[in-house]
Write a protein that holds these residues in place. Sequence first.
Motif, PDB file in Angstrom:
ATOM      1  N   TYR A   1       0.842  -1.197   0.000  1.00 25.37           N
ATOM      2  CA  TYR A   1       0.000   0.000   0.000  1.00 25.37           C
ATOM      3  C   TYR A   1       0.878   1.249   0.000  1.00 25.37           C
ATOM      4  CZ  TYR A   1      -3.919  -3.036   0.992  1.00 25.37           C
ATOM      5  OH  TYR A   1      -4.866  -4.017   0.913  1.00 25.37           O
TER       6      TYR A   1
ATOM      7  N   ASN B   1      -5.263   4.359   0.800  1.00 26.41           N
ATOM      8  CA  ASN B   1      -5.856   3.105   0.310  1.00 26.41           C
ATOM      9  C   ASN B   1      -5.802   2.006   1.368  1.00 26.41           C
ATOM     10  OD1 ASN B   1      -6.589   4.075  -2.172  1.00 26.41           O
ATOM     11  ND2 ASN B   1      -4.751   3.361  -3.205  1.00 26.41           N
TER      12      ASN B   1
ATOM     13  N   LEU C   1      -9.391   1.865  -8.794  1.00 27.05           N
ATOM     14  CA  LEU C   1      -7.975   2.215  -8.623  1.00 27.05           C
ATOM     15  C   LEU C   1      -7.290   2.367  -9.972  1.00 27.05           C
ATOM     16  CD1 LEU C   1      -6.932  -0.100  -5.648  1.00 27.05           C
ATOM     17  CD2 LEU C   1      -7.226   2.378  -5.602  1.00 27.05           C
TER      18      LEU C   1
END
Length: 149
Positions: A55, A60, A109
């Motif tokens: 990440y 996120n 995303l």
Amino acid sequence: MKSTEFHPGDYDSHGRVRLPFLFWCVLLLQARTWVVFVVAGASRDQGNTLLNLFYPDHDNFWIGLLPGLPAVLAFLLSGRRHLVPRLWQALRWLLIFAQLILLGWQPLLWLNGEALSGIGITLLVADIVALLWLLTHPRLRACFTPEKD
């Protein structure tokens, strides 16, 4: 009266339908951010490196914990599902809803500029399969239906 549509081995010693093995796999798939969080916490020194690897955008990560909450709740309640039957019954629909969110999250995303990768495509395919399984598997559905006395 017990249903005869399942194999006798599909029942536990209390006469309840056992949760299928793939149910646990789906829970791990849904709680994948939680799994990374626990592994990063357990690895102490490399924890921050591990979180940055999976990440890079920390926002996120925190958002990724939310759709995993129903899976974590299912892990915790699975052994005591007979004590909270209404919550357990509603949990199936929460898991399906969370799976829909996860299914839409990966393409979102990509639309926001994240690079298309093999891991992302694999997660998308796994999310589709998990959603279909959650919706259609008869033994799983039976595990979430209330018991008739």
